[in-house]
Design an enzyme around this catalytic site. Structure first.
Site, PDB file in Angstrom:
ATOM      1  N   ALA A 165       5.271  16.164 -14.737  1.00  0.00           N
ATOM      2  CA  ALA A 165       6.229  15.792 -13.690  1.00  0.00           C
ATOM      3  C   ALA A 165       5.929  16.604 -12.447  1.00  0.00           C
ATOM      4  CB  ALA A 165       7.661  16.068 -14.159  1.00  0.00           C
ATOM      5  N   THR A 218       7.662  19.049 -10.521  1.00  0.00           N
ATOM      6  CA  THR A 218       8.850  19.832 -10.889  1.00  0.00           C
ATOM      7  C   THR A 218       9.294  20.827  -9.803  1.00  0.00           C
ATOM      8  OG1 THR A 218       7.390  21.397 -12.023  1.00  0.00           O
ATOM      9  CG2 THR A 218       8.437  19.703 -13.381  1.00  0.00           C
ATOM     10  N   THR A 249      15.972  14.880 -16.468  1.00  0.00           N
ATOM     11  CA  THR A 249      16.622  16.103 -16.005  1.00  0.00           C
ATOM     12  C   THR A 249      18.119  15.936 -15.762  1.00  0.00           C
ATOM     13  OG1 THR A 249      16.710  17.613 -14.108  1.00  0.00           O
ATOM     14  CG2 THR A 249      15.890  15.418 -13.665  1.00  0.00           C
ATOM     15  N   ASP A 250      18.837  17.055 -15.858  1.00  0.00           N
ATOM     16  CA  ASP A 250      20.256  17.088 -15.481  1.00  0.00           C
ATOM     17  C   ASP A 250      20.436  16.843 -13.982  1.00  0.00           C
ATOM     18  OD1 ASP A 250      18.937  19.571 -15.075  1.00  0.00           O
ATOM     19  OD2 ASP A 250      20.843  20.623 -14.891  1.00  0.00           O
ATOM     20  N   TYR A 271      13.884  15.291  -5.852  1.00  0.00           N
ATOM     21  CA  TYR A 271      13.460  15.462  -7.248  1.00  0.00           C
ATOM     22  C   TYR A 271      14.356  14.639  -8.180  1.00  0.00           C
ATOM     23  CZ  TYR A 271      12.990  17.786 -11.815  1.00  0.00           C
ATOM     24  OH  TYR A 271      12.835  18.045 -13.157  1.00  0.00           O
ATOM     25  N   LYS A 277      13.218  11.370 -10.382  1.00  0.00           N
ATOM     26  CA  LYS A 277      13.309  11.416 -11.854  1.00  0.00           C
ATOM     27  C   LYS A 277      14.196  10.277 -12.356  1.00  0.00           C
ATOM     28  CE  LYS A 277      11.898  14.098 -14.428  1.00  0.00           C
ATOM     29  NZ  LYS A 277      10.621  14.118 -15.193  1.00  0.00           N
TER      30      LYS A 277
HETATM   31  N1  LIG Z   1      11.549  23.214 -15.727  1.00  0.00           N
HETATM   32  C1  LIG Z   1      12.835  22.868 -15.802  1.00  0.00           C
HETATM   33  O1  LIG Z   1      13.741  23.706 -15.628  1.00  0.00           O
HETATM   34  C2  LIG Z   1      13.232  21.455 -16.110  1.00  0.00           C
HETATM   35  C3  LIG Z   1      14.588  21.118 -16.092  1.00  0.00           C
HETATM   36  C4  LIG Z   1      14.964  19.803 -16.395  1.00  0.00           C
HETATM   37  C5  LIG Z   1      13.997  18.863 -16.722  1.00  0.00           C
HETATM   38  N2  LIG Z   1      12.678  19.213 -16.717  1.00  0.00           N
HETATM   39  C6  LIG Z   1      11.705  18.173 -17.039  1.00  0.00           C
HETATM   40  O2  LIG Z   1      10.994  18.603 -18.186  1.00  0.00           O
HETATM   41  C7  LIG Z   1       9.649  18.116 -18.131  1.00  0.00           C
HETATM   42  C8  LIG Z   1       8.682  19.275 -18.326  1.00  0.00           C
HETATM   43  O3  LIG Z   1       8.886  20.226 -17.291  1.00  0.00           O
HETATM   44  P1  LIG Z   1       8.090  21.611 -17.272  1.00  0.00           P
HETATM   45  O4  LIG Z   1       9.002  22.621 -16.697  1.00  0.00           O
HETATM   46  O5  LIG Z   1       7.429  21.849 -18.575  1.00  0.00           O
HETATM   47  O6  LIG Z   1       6.990  21.285 -16.191  1.00  0.00           O
HETATM   48  P2  LIG Z   1       5.776  22.210 -15.706  1.00  0.00           P
HETATM   49  O7  LIG Z   1       5.668  23.435 -16.521  1.00  0.00           O
HETATM   50  O8  LIG Z   1       5.914  22.330 -14.222  1.00  0.00           O
HETATM   51  O9  LIG Z   1       4.509  21.311 -16.073  1.00  0.00           O
HETATM   52  C9  LIG Z   1       4.267  20.158 -15.357  1.00  0.00           C
HETATM   53  C10 LIG Z   1       2.988  19.560 -15.888  1.00  0.00           C
HETATM   54  O10 LIG Z   1       2.656  18.451 -15.039  1.00  0.00           O
HETATM   55  C11 LIG Z   1       1.310  18.620 -14.598  1.00  0.00           C
HETATM   56  N3  LIG Z   1       1.152  18.048 -13.268  1.00  0.00           N
HETATM   57  C12 LIG Z   1       1.919  18.274 -12.176  1.00  0.00           C
HETATM   58  N4  LIG Z   1       1.412  17.580 -11.131  1.00  0.00           N
HETATM   59  C13 LIG Z   1       0.320  16.928 -11.584  1.00  0.00           C
HETATM   60  C14 LIG Z   1      -0.620  16.051 -10.991  1.00  0.00           C
HETATM   61  N5  LIG Z   1      -0.532  15.693  -9.701  1.00  0.00           N
HETATM   62  N6  LIG Z   1      -1.604  15.549 -11.763  1.00  0.00           N
HETATM   63  C15 LIG Z   1      -1.702  15.896 -13.051  1.00  0.00           C
HETATM   64  N7  LIG Z   1      -0.848  16.715 -13.682  1.00  0.00           N
HETATM   65  C16 LIG Z   1       0.160  17.219 -12.947  1.00  0.00           C
HETATM   66  C17 LIG Z   1       1.103  20.111 -14.566  1.00  0.00           C
HETATM   67  O11 LIG Z   1      -0.276  20.387 -14.563  1.00  0.00           O
HETATM   68  P3  LIG Z   1      -0.833  21.767 -13.894  1.00  0.00           P
HETATM   69  O12 LIG Z   1      -0.430  22.872 -14.837  1.00  0.00           O
HETATM   70  O13 LIG Z   1      -2.291  21.551 -13.843  1.00  0.00           O
HETATM   71  O14 LIG Z   1      -0.175  21.887 -12.563  1.00  0.00           O
HETATM   72  C18 LIG Z   1       1.810  20.532 -15.850  1.00  0.00           C
HETATM   73  O15 LIG Z   1       0.984  20.308 -16.962  1.00  0.00           O
HETATM   74  C19 LIG Z   1       9.531  17.395 -16.788  1.00  0.00           C
HETATM   75  O16 LIG Z   1       9.756  16.020 -16.984  1.00  0.00           O
HETATM   76  C20 LIG Z   1      10.666  17.962 -15.963  1.00  0.00           C
HETATM   77  O17 LIG Z   1      11.101  17.044 -14.984  1.00  0.00           O
HETATM   78  C21 LIG Z   1      12.277  20.480 -16.425  1.00  0.00           C
END
Ligand SMILES: NC(=O)c1ccc[n+]([C@@H]2O[C@H](COP(=O)([O-])OP(=O)(O)OC[C@H]3O[C@@H](n4cnc5c(N)ncnc54)[C@H](OP(=O)(O)O)[C@@H]3O)[C@@H](O)[C@H]2O)c1
Length: 306
Positions: free
Chosen positions: A74, A76, A115-116, A139, A143
């Protein structure tokens, strides 16, 4: 035999593919959870495929031939998304939409994460899965558009897990940021009037695999139970590490950000528990495990482990 069982039986027998499995915070936790549950899994990283090209994505999926695709990729960066709405939409809306079409044509089960931040934050009871949405940021809007695209394409067995306030091993997150700041400061001011559902990626990944194993489908809220403000979450992390730093509450107005955030976005896990029979553990227990198992560097010899 139910419709769900028919659908599952018709799926390709290939591995689980985790988009974001090489570097994402949740993606890496999913790879661990799948290994522990005995599911063969393939991790995707940026070098494997240009995810925003539907043709490249289709060709990659033909090669892997997955039975299940977890989409943990995503855009993020919540504040940066305000300046890059098109790039955020490519990852958060178009990618899940393309995955939904490919799920329908190729037969793999799609498990997507949201996401929330799809909520406006004006609720007073934990949000159920059918509560009205109303995102207040780019964002959140992108989403929500991704969720709607999947539901509109409606591939068999689609599953969306909305989650929140993630922390966990493998990537910088709110907890590591706070603890790093504590190393160089005596006091920290942290926002106390945004309330949410802090969630450990290890728990979220386990629960996503439990949904898969229960052959569940549809929309779920998957978070650790309980609620906290950012200040309460930071205070508990600092207490567990024993770092000598005072955490003080401030209002959102004292820490202006480019993107607005929902003031109150606690999620109800009722639908998840009804589907799996599992109740997630409280966030404070998950935080304690994360700090004592994964953040040894932050622990002082005299740390209070109570
Ligand atoms: N983090 C939070 O607090 C949170 C809260 C609510 C919901 N979520 C949801 O939970 C899910 C996982 O979140 P997370 O925190 O694990 O995310 P994250 O750690 O930021 O990881 C995002 C992933 O997406 C990849 N990515 C981003 N841009 C890209 C691009 N242009 N091309 C290819 N790959 C790309 C990143 O690759 P690189 O490592 O190479 O950048 C990474 O593997 C998402 O759907 C997010 O919306 C997260």
């Amino acid at each position: 035999m139910t419709q769900e069982q028919t659908t599952a039986a018709a799926r390709p027998s290939g591995p689980c593919l985790v988009l974001g499995g090489k570097t994402g915070m949740l993606g890496q936790a999913l790879m661990d959870a799948l290994a522990k549950a005995g599911h063969p899994a393939v991790a995707q990283g940026r070098d494997d495929v240009a995810l925003t090209s539907r043709e490249a994505l289709a060709a990659y999926l033909e090669t892997v031939n997955p039975g299940v695709v977890f989409n943990a990729v995503a855009y993020t960066q919540v504040d940066k998304a305000e300046d890059e709405p098109d790039e955020a939409a490519r990852l958060n809306k178009t990618l899940p939409e393309n995955l939904a079409h490919l799920s329908a044509s190729m037969g793999f089960k799609l498990i997507h994460f949201s996401t929330d931040f799809v909520f406006d934050g004006k609720g007073q009871e934990p949000y159920e899965v059918d509560a009205p949405t109303g995102p207040v940021s780019v964002y959140g809007r992108t989403k929500l558009a991704g969720e709607k695209a999947i539901r509109s394409v409606n591939p068999p067995g689609w599953t969306i897990c909305r989650t929140a306030w993630l922390f966990g091993p493998g990537r910088k997150n709110f907890i590591t940021t706070i603890l790093n700041l504590c190393r160089s400061r005596d006091t920290l001011n942290v926002v106390d009037d945004q309330i949410g559902s802090p969630t450990c990626t290890v728990d979220l990944a386990l629960h996503a695999v439990q949904l898969l194993d229960a052959d569940a489908s549809g929309l779920f809220h998957v978070v650790n139970v309980g609620e906290a403000s950012w200040c309460e979450l930071a205070t508990e992390a600092v207490r567990l590490t024993g770092l000598p730093c005072k955490v003080s509450p401030i209002p959102t107005s004292g820490y202006p950000t480019k993107a607005a955030r929902p003031a109150w976005s606690v999620l109800s896990t009722a639908a998840f528990t009804a589907a799996t029979g599992v109740t997630p553990r409280p966030w404070a227990k998950a935080l304690r495990d994360y700090i004592f198992k994964d953040l040894q560097d932050f622990l002082e010899p005299q740390a209070n482990r109570g």
